[in-house]
Design an enzyme around this catalytic site. Structure first.
Site, short mmCIF file in Angstrom:
data_model
loop_
_atom_site.label_atom_id
_atom_site.label_comp_id
_atom_site.label_asym_id
_atom_site.label_seq_id
_atom_site.Cartn_x
_atom_site.Cartn_y
_atom_site.Cartn_z
N GLY A 101 0.12 -6.97 4.20
CA GLY A 101 -0.57 -8.01 4.96
C GLY A 101 -2.20 -7.94 4.28
N VAL A 103 2.27 -7.15 -4.39
CA VAL A 103 2.57 -6.27 -5.42
C VAL A 103 3.47 -6.61 -6.46
CG1 VAL A 103 3.43 -3.98 -5.63
CG2 VAL A 103 2.39 -4.31 -3.85
N ASP A 149 -2.53 5.72 8.23
CA ASP A 149 -1.47 4.82 8.15
C ASP A 149 -0.01 5.29 7.92
OD1 ASP A 149 -0.06 2.61 8.93
OD2 ASP A 149 -0.57 1.46 7.26
#
Length: 669
Positions: free
Chosen positions: A21, A25, A134
């Site tokens: 989001g 990578v 998270d």
């Protein structure tokens, strides 16, 4: 980001690894340290968003402070052309979410080992006052050695940054969100503990505790609904292990573990026989309308008068009783119903005892799959039989860690609890997986080297000039094509073309033909000759050259020399001048016949043919080379002849040392 782009003149992009989001990578190659790295690049559409940039920079700041074998390391942080990027450790493997899907059910001991690694990483973060916020299986990587590593500190926050934990601010993935995060309240270390409890739940059951059609419905369940029992899904899970889940996921942070170390210590003994009779964990509830466990002496604090009054008001009328005078003259009351109650209780007790005996007799006997890794096939089979299991199919599989003919694994896996005599398949090692090398001659070095290194090869580069092979292409390889090798134990050298070298031409005027040819051979140049009469330059010497002195040419280029025939005489005017055109075929058979030894040879015949042309006319002799060149395909040449009228010329063409064409009587007609 395109493949092959070099970031900051150091990190060459190999391929994309994934999209998130906030960032994308990529797998990249560190050209200075010669190692694979992961490059996280802020998405193009978010580069003008100050909030996203702050989150991205906060991840870099958080991760660079943390050093742990279970945390993905950040090597470098930078910006190029407005692009924010992180350079991180490349973990070859999968994320925990995919690992659970591929390997479920996971043996309880392995579940604990994975969780202990995660808890160790969280402990390091918490010691630096960093809360991840998270934690989820998608942010936990498992490498090929089953080492767990936490990544993505994009919304991690230091405890001192109160402005990032304001009310009504909800960050994190809803399936693993703590109740206080769901309410937008203060986030603490216990918030990470809650997420760890959900991860443990998923490792044990293969699913998350709360699902819903919308994110809001899932969030509501986190602070309204009790965590479902893992033992309802799998009754074999010990109560002590379920208690770890229940305590970590308690609704109030104060009921959870105080830190990750406490959770790790509790988890470490969850399978111990000493905790076999442990009762289900129930958090104490405060006096706010929720259920609360009262202390044992709570009833004793009731006032005596109140207790007596309550007893008096609620007691029914006493039944008629018989009185009997004891020998000492005291009365004793007899209760006729007591005997009935005792008999009924005895009957119930006998029934329960019978049920328990029946369950014990007919309950299936269980056993655990033993660890047979590294054992011989015979020993592995014996261990399975000793555990009251039936040996099923024996499979063969490659393994770099287990010796040949030794046991690699079982299916179901080690530690799994099964009924006795369940069939268990066995995998036996055939040794490290071998790879058959292809012929890489003519292939791009960059892509070939990246592919071989990804397979585990050690690749070395040797650069050489070549007039026949384009720059960047492989000329030769040190290991023969078709050979099967173990990549991790093999080093291969690739000879790579840098293209043609440049040559600055010297002054060849007044040089003899032999001198000019020696110069051309030394600098890998091709010569072409023209002839004319000259009263100023001695016969057989160079009058002029094209290109001229000081010109820069490539190896393999052609230089034209005009040679002197000497002073023109009356007899020399009677000559015939004509051209002969020849097609010289390229011989691929020469390269094929030498390919077996070409890998460690310095010859370039595998890619070209060496051509030498001999000419006989007024200006040339068959004893000296008229023209020498290298060809990689069929080539057409034009041979100029100057012969005395009525005489004939001759030529001879030699390819790689063999005469392939000749004519001893060449005339104008």
């Amino acid at each position: 980001m395109r493949t092959g782009y070099t970031l900051n003149d150091r990190y060459r992009i190999v391929r994309a690894l994934g999209e998130g989001g906030m960032a994308n990578v990529y797998l990249a190659r560190d050209l200075i340290l010669n190692r694979d790295v992961s490059v996280k690049l802020l998405r193009l559409d978010l580069r003008d968003d100050p909030g996203t940039i702050r989150r991205f920079q906060r991840e870099a700041l958080a991760a660079t402070e943390l050093v742990s074998p279970n945390i993905v390391q950040v090597y470098d942080v930078g910006e190029e052309n407005g692009m924010q990027y992180l350079v991180m450790e490349y973990v070859e493997g999968t994320d925990l979410k995919a690992y659970i899907k591929q390997h479920f059910p996971i043996p309880y001991q392995e579940v604990i080992q994975i969780m202990e690694q995660i808890l160790s990483a969280v402990k390091t973060a918490h010691e630096h006052n960093i809360i991840h916020r998270d934690l989820k299986p998608q942010n936990i990587l498992i490498d090929r050695n089953q080492v767990a590593k936490i990544t993505d500190f994009g919304i991690a926050v230091a405890l001192s940054e109160h402005n990032l934990t304001q009310t009504n601010t909800v960050l994190g993935s809803v399936h693993y969100l703590s109740p206080e995060q769901a309410r937008g309240g203060m986030v603490t270390k216990q918030s990470d503990i809650y997420s760890l409890g959900i991860i443990l739940y998923e490792l044990l059951t293969g699913t998350v505790p709360f699902e819903g059609e919308t994110a809001v419905s899932i969030v509501l369940k986190h602070f309204q609904s009790e965590i479902p029992s893992v033992r309802d899904l799998d009754p074999r899970i010990p109560q002590a292990l379920e208690n770890v889940v229940l305590k970590a996921t308690a609704k109030r942070p104060s009921d959870r573990y105080t830190d990750s170390l406490s959770m790790a210590d509790d988890l470490r003994t969850a399978l111990s026989p000493k905790r076999a009779g442990e009762v289900r964990f129930t958090p104490a509830v405060e006096e706010d309308g929720e259920t609360k466990v009262l202390p044992a002496n709570a009833l004793s604090s009731v006032a005596p008068d109140t207790e007596q009054a309550a007893t008096t008001q609620s007691a029914p009328a006493a039944p008629a009783t018989e009185h009997k005078v004891t020998p000492k003259g005291r009365k004793k009351t007899r209760h006729p119903r007591r005997r009935k109650f005792l008999l009924a209780g005895l009957v119930v007790l006998l029934v329960l005892l019978g049920v328990l005996i029946g369950v014990g007799l007919f309950r299936p006997q269980m056993t655990n799959v033993p660890n047979i890794t590294g054992k011989t096939e015979a020993v592995a089979k014996s261990r399975l039989r000793d555990a009251y299991l039936t040996v099923g199919t024996v499979h063969k599989t490659a393994s770099a860690k287990v010796k040949v003919n030794r046991a690699v694994k079982t299916e179901p896996r080690f530690g799994t609890q099964l009924k006795r005599q369940t069939i268990v398949d066995l995998w036996i090692s055939t040794g490290p997986k071998r790879y058959k090398l292809a012929n890489y001659q003519g292939d791009s070095y960059a892509s070939t080297a990246a592919k071989l290194e990804a397979l585990g090869f050690t690749v070395h580069r040797e650069s050489v000039h070549s007039t026949s092979v384009p720059a960047g292409k492989i000329i030769q390889q040190s290991v023969t094509a078709g050979k099967q090798v173990v990549p991790s134990r093999t080093s291969i050298t690739l000879m790579v073309s840098t293209g043609s070298a440049t040559v600055t031409l010297a002054d060849l005027t007044d040089k003899t033909k032999v001198q000019a040819q020696n110069y051309a051979t030394a600098h890998n140049l091709n010569l072409a000759f023209q002839y004319t009469y000259s009263s100023d330059v001695t016969k057989g010497h160079v009058i002029r050259q094209s290109p001229g002195e000081g010109a820069v040419v490539q190896e393999g280029d052609e230089v034209t020399l005009t040679m002197s025939r000497g002073e023109q005489t009356d007899s020399s005017s009677s000559t015939d001048q004509f051209n002969v055109t020849l097609k010289i075929p390229f011989d691929e058979g020469d390269s094929d016949s030498s390919s077996d030894s070409a890998n460690d040879s310095t010859s370039s015949s595998s890619a070209s043919n060496l051509i030498q042309i001999y000419l006989k006319d007024q200006d040339h002799s068959l004893n000296t080379v008229y023209k020498q060149m290298t060809i990689t395909a069929d080539t057409t040449v034009t041979l100029p002849f100057t012969v005395v009228s009525g005489k004939a010329g001759a030529y001879k063409v030699v390819r790689d040392g063999h005469v392939i064409a000749s004519d001893s009587h060449v005339t104008k007609n």
